[in-house]
Design an enzyme around this catalytic site. Structure first.
Site, mmCIF file in Angstrom:
data_model
loop_
_atom_site.group_PDB
_atom_site.id
_atom_site.type_symbol
_atom_site.label_atom_id
_atom_site.label_comp_id
_atom_site.label_asym_id
_atom_site.label_seq_id
_atom_site.Cartn_x
_atom_site.Cartn_y
_atom_site.Cartn_z
ATOM 1 N N VAL A 193 0.912 -1.142 0.000
ATOM 2 C CA VAL A 193 0.000 0.000 0.000
ATOM 3 C C VAL A 193 0.956 1.197 0.000
ATOM 4 O O VAL A 193 1.421 1.635 1.045
ATOM 5 C CB VAL A 193 -0.934 -0.007 1.230
ATOM 6 C CG1 VAL A 193 -1.858 1.201 1.207
ATOM 7 C CG2 VAL A 193 -1.750 -1.304 1.280
ATOM 8 N N PRO A 194 1.307 1.677 -1.193
ATOM 9 C CA PRO A 194 2.494 2.517 -1.376
ATOM 10 C C PRO A 194 2.368 3.968 -0.909
ATOM 11 O O PRO A 194 2.377 4.908 -1.709
ATOM 12 C CB PRO A 194 2.733 2.424 -2.881
ATOM 13 C CG PRO A 194 1.371 2.245 -3.454
ATOM 14 C CD PRO A 194 0.635 1.395 -2.456
ATOM 15 N N CYS A 195 2.306 4.152 0.395
ATOM 16 C CA CYS A 195 2.230 5.502 0.955
ATOM 17 C C CYS A 195 3.502 6.299 0.676
ATOM 18 O O CYS A 195 3.483 7.528 0.724
ATOM 19 C CB CYS A 195 1.914 5.446 2.442
ATOM 20 S SG CYS A 195 3.009 4.395 3.397
ATOM 21 N N HIS A 196 4.607 5.626 0.345
ATOM 22 C CA HIS A 196 5.846 6.327 0.012
ATOM 23 C C HIS A 196 5.718 7.109 -1.295
ATOM 24 O O HIS A 196 6.529 7.994 -1.566
ATOM 25 C CB HIS A 196 7.028 5.343 -0.070
ATOM 26 C CG HIS A 196 6.900 4.327 -1.152
ATOM 27 N ND1 HIS A 196 6.136 3.178 -0.999
ATOM 28 C CD2 HIS A 196 7.428 4.278 -2.408
ATOM 29 C CE1 HIS A 196 6.209 2.468 -2.113
ATOM 30 N NE2 HIS A 196 6.985 3.114 -2.981
ATOM 31 N N ARG A 197 4.701 6.827 -2.082
ATOM 32 C CA ARG A 197 4.507 7.516 -3.360
ATOM 33 C C ARG A 197 3.767 8.845 -3.206
ATOM 34 O O ARG A 197 3.452 9.493 -4.205
ATOM 35 C CB ARG A 197 3.767 6.603 -4.338
ATOM 36 C CG ARG A 197 4.561 5.367 -4.710
ATOM 37 C CD ARG A 197 3.821 4.453 -5.655
ATOM 38 N NE ARG A 197 4.555 3.209 -5.799
ATOM 39 C CZ ARG A 197 3.988 2.056 -6.160
ATOM 40 N NH1 ARG A 197 2.693 2.002 -6.437
ATOM 41 N NH2 ARG A 197 4.726 0.965 -6.245
#
Length: 175
Positions: free
Chosen positions: A126-130
């Site tokens: 769940v790519p919150c780093h994006r």
């Protein structure tokens, strides 16, 4: 309910994976700033994590991966909405908090989106780093800004076929 835990070795260091019988409940980077609860009914085993381990191996080796593991995300309806939207951001791309707020139909909820993003328990998949600031600057990340920068560069390299990244300076490379 049974809980499972496994330490996965990555270029960023040891990643803690936790799961319930229903799916992955957390994927925490080494610098993760939140406590991961430990259950009395917890088992340390690789078995329920075989698919996510295979997909993480491919991800960290530079192969584009469409993560397809069962997730057991516990959160409010709003958090669930934000986390679902995060999963739509393609690798190698970023969005700002305002973009996410608009995409879920709540254009004035940038701060609430940021809070939900910060509570995401499953990094990378769940790519919150994006998600970055409106100015294009990297903003807070529970796994640390060095890890966020590394993940973004890693994904851009995968997209551009220029894969050759070193771990952040503070992270010891793993064999």
């Amino acid at each position: 309910m049974k809980q499972y835990r496994y330490l996965y070795t990555s270029p960023l260091g040891s990643i803690t994976l936790t799961a319930s019988e229903h799916g992955l409940t957390s994927l925490s980077l080494p610098e993760y700033k939140y406590d991961i609860p430990v259950s009395d009914d917890e088992f340390i085993t690789k078995e329920p994590f075989e698919t996510v381990i295979e997909q993480l191996d491919r991800y960290f080796s530079g192969e584009p991966v469409q993560f397809s593991v069962a997730l057991d995300l516990l959160g409010t309806e709003f958090q669930q909405q934000v986390w679902a939207e995060l999963q739509k951001i393609p690798a190698g791309e970023t969005r700002c908090y305002g973009d996410l707020a608009t995409s879920i139909g709540k254009p004035s909820a940038s701060r609430a989106v940021g809070a939900a993003n910060g509570q995401n328990p499953i990094a990378i998949i769940v790519p919150c780093h994006r998600v970055i600031g409106k100015s294009g600057k990297l903003t807070g990340y529970a796994g640390g800004l060095d890890a966020k920068a590394w993940l973004l560069k890693h994904e851009q390299a995968m997209s551009s076929d220029a894969f050759n990244l070193q771990p952040p300076a503070h992270v010891e490379p793993t064999a």
